[in-house]
Design an enzyme around this catalytic site. Structure first.
Site, PDB file in Angstrom:
ATOM      1  N   GLU A 192      -8.920  18.918  13.256  1.00  0.00           N
ATOM      2  CA  GLU A 192      -7.818  19.100  12.297  1.00  0.00           C
ATOM      3  C   GLU A 192      -7.181  17.743  11.970  1.00  0.00           C
ATOM      4  O   GLU A 192      -6.982  17.395  10.806  1.00  0.00           O
ATOM      5  CB  GLU A 192      -6.787  20.066  12.890  1.00  0.00           C
ATOM      6  N   GLU A 202      -0.794  11.925  23.078  1.00  0.00           N
ATOM      7  CA  GLU A 202      -0.119  13.197  22.797  1.00  0.00           C
ATOM      8  C   GLU A 202      -0.283  14.151  23.983  1.00  0.00           C
ATOM      9  O   GLU A 202       0.650  14.843  24.392  1.00  0.00           O
ATOM     10  CB  GLU A 202      -0.714  13.814  21.516  1.00  0.00           C
TER      11      GLU A 202
END
Lengths: 432, 432
Positions: free
Chosen positions: A72, A144
């Site tokens: 994505e 992240e």
């Protein structure tokens, strides 16, 4: 054009559907008078899809955890620059999100719709990955993940899932791990894209004041120039998950001021048919009737500081698995769990209170209708139900026919008090 | 009936306004085709209002911190039961929120609108407090405050405000403190209600497919039976706040995994006139152009892990005070602050980049128009602008006329690099 208008009885909804070669579903929910146009391009591919059959070679390929989310991110990034900027230049907001069983690309814009829609259709079908950009992304997403590992509610969420499920990949982090995403290469990402982003696996959904025929024509035009061979939708392969828990309780210590806890009940899978949709509606409403803010139970726990302002509950459904989760920050994790267990036990033995149930059902009806005014929520609800094999609009009929007795029967059939899980994140021991 | 329809040029908005005896403003923003009806009843009274003149005696009375939020909670609670349940029985969702300069009561419902609206109008004008219920609430909110004191981002928020402002009560917790709310009595709450909930201080705003005349008639009917004497709107009394900071930097240690930081710039007050509205629009757009996700600056800080997924920025305006805040979880609080300082310094010396500014301005235009489709956001924006002395719809004209040069000029006039503040919440020292 095979555009079909669907009437939704009792609702003044204008829903148009078409199938566009080589197999894309196109749905337009027309909203006359709405200024904003909201478009999504979604694939039936998410974090739980961990194996694929390469359409080029016929071989089975393992997909590492976190690949859907990683892909994505990479889709925004083209050698000539970021897609984000191109939407911004058009005055549009764009975004994307990856879930357990879907990846959704979206934008919203007031004007101009067509260039934005064209851009969406194009960039999602345009995978171009370089080794450098994949490597760069591994650094960013690795960071992240490291950050997410430090978040108490994220840890709680996955500790809970790992305790509840023995095999189902819903237990794995959507982000993956630094190690799993390190195995991704441009070639593997292209194979994943070729498999799961084939139009036969995807649904375009536009909500707003648009011309359905024009929308379908634009999708057809975009796909025609790609010369993709028709292909059946890839089958989802999931390991069998029985009713047994991995373990009933789990806790960890972290740098938090107050404990977090999440308790839940494991259900069986909700199938892609009418019975599954019914279970999903019942699972929502009964959770609200047991643990919602309208119950005297909630009020009591709130007054005892067992429940605080950080409180959540609800039904979670993915293909092959479903559960309730009830969680929050709490003054007393033991009391929280005990209150949930007791609440479930009493509902099973005494049945649901008809007054509370009716209030909750009416609230759910109102909320369902309100969603029809919100393009984002409507598209999300429509798509996720579609991907679970359900018709979103049928929820209204199910809701309208419910009563406390039916709901109690459902609860007794589905909620087994031996299948409950408790996860907790506790403050580190005080150091003198 | 003195109902006036306003045309909003360039927008197809139907805005109706009336003044209803004894002084209530009624605004209806008609949204044909919307199913949901959203109604708010709001008073120009919030946490910064710390002194009142009792209309019964003419005497000045001090209002303790946290009183507005406490009163909001108490309004739901009637001797015969909670208002929440009555809305639930009607299938409506209700809520309320207290800010620095407003308290807003609201509901949303698809059907039936009128009984819900009647209930809203009635309960907000129906203060009935018992010593027992006030005492009970002191326990509940005392606990809420204790919990909030443990939340890193809440502490950061108020540490930041206390560093930025020397006198303005925006620096005090909206919730108050356990000590301040302990001084509240039924009598004091009634005096506060009598003063600040007089219709002359309030605005009813309904967004949805409703009949404006009927809405105004219902407000008139409700207020007529209360026989309230007309009265001027209470004047807001605020201490003078100069440009000086309380202190430029503050930090605290808490149980967190990673540091949180918030940096900001202190502006002067944005006045209740056209120049104030212009400043508010410019403050929003320029913040986005400097610190937003469309800037190469953001991308660079994100790649350096100085900015993470928990990141926020924006303009904050209350009567008598305005500032920017840029904050988030960070790998490196010093680098975060330095990056913000440098970004501001470069913009002041070199001016804003016209390309980025234009993209940001277009995005802001799109977002403004999208708000018109969202009853919640529209009512909130309309009300807060109204309470700040501005016309929400004028934002469009201001936005349309902006360019990078004007924005740079505004920045140089308003953003003084000597008026920046930094607050940080740091992890506790590691213990071996």
């Amino acid at each position: 054009m095979n555009l079909v208008e669907r009437k939704v009885p009792a609702l003044d909804e204008q829903v148009f559907e078409a199938r566009v070669e080589p197999g894309a579903e196109v749905v337009v929910i027309r909203k006359p008078g709405f200024r904003k146009r909201y478009a999504t391009y979604a694939t039936r591919y998410g974090s739980i899809d961990r194996v694929l059959v390469d359409p080029a070679t016929g071989r089975e390929v393992e997909v590492p955890p976190g690949a859907a989310h990683f892909l994505e991110h990479k889709m925004f990034d083209k050698p000539e620059g970021s897609i984000l900027e191109r939407f911004a230049q058009l005055g549009a907001s764009m975004n994307a999100y990856t879930g357990h069983f879907y990846t959704v690309y979206l934008f919203s814009v007031v004007e101009p719709f067509e260039p934005c829609f064209q851009l969406l259709l194009d960039y999602v079908q345009d995978p171009r990955f370089t080794p450098e950009s994949v490597e760069k992304e591994q650094g960013i997403i690795g960071q992240e993940i490291a950050t997410a590992y430090d978040h108490p509610t994220q840890r709680l969420y996955y500790d809970f899932l790992e305790a509840m499920y023995r095999h189902h990949p819903v237990r794995d982090w959507i982000l993956g791990s630094p190690e799993s995403i390190a195995t991704l290469t441009p070639e593997l990402l292209e194979t994943i894209h070729r498999t799961f982003y084939h139009p036969a696996n995807m649904t375009v959904c536009v909500v707003g004041d648009v011309d359905p025929e024009r929308v379908v024509a634009m999708v057809a035009e975009d796909l025609a120039r790609r010369h993709l061979a028709p292909r059946p939708r890839p089958e989802r392969r999931l390991p069998a998950e029985g009713p047994d828990l991995a373990r009933p309780a789990v806790e960890r210590r972290m740098a938090v001021s107050r404990p977090f806890v999440q308790w839940g009940v494991k259900f069986g899978a909700f199938p892609p048919d009418e019975s599954g949709l019914r279970a999903a509606v019942l699972g929502d409403v009964v959770a609200e009737a047991l643990f919602g803010r309208l119950t005297p139970w909630y009020e009591e726990q709130y007054r005892r500081h067992v429940i605080t302002d950080r409180y959540w509950f609800g039904l979670s459904v993915v293909p092959g698995a479903a559960h309730w989760e009830v969680g929050g920050e709490t003054g007393d994790p033991e009391a929280f769990t005990a209150a949930c267990e007791q609440r479930l036990g009493e509902a099973l033995s005494e049945g649901l209170d008809p007054g509370v149930f009716e209030a909750v059902r009416r609230k759910a009806l109102g909320e369902f209708l309100a969603v029809l005014d919100s393009p984002e929520e409507l598209a999300h609800g429509f798509l996720t139900d579609r991907f679970l094999g359900w018709d979103f609009y049928r929820r209204l009929d199910v809701l309208e026919a419910l009563d406390a007795e039916t709901a109690t029967r459902w609860l007794r059939e589905h909620a087994d008090p031996r299948r409950t899980v408790r996860a907790a994140v506790l403050p580190r021991e005080e150091v003198a």
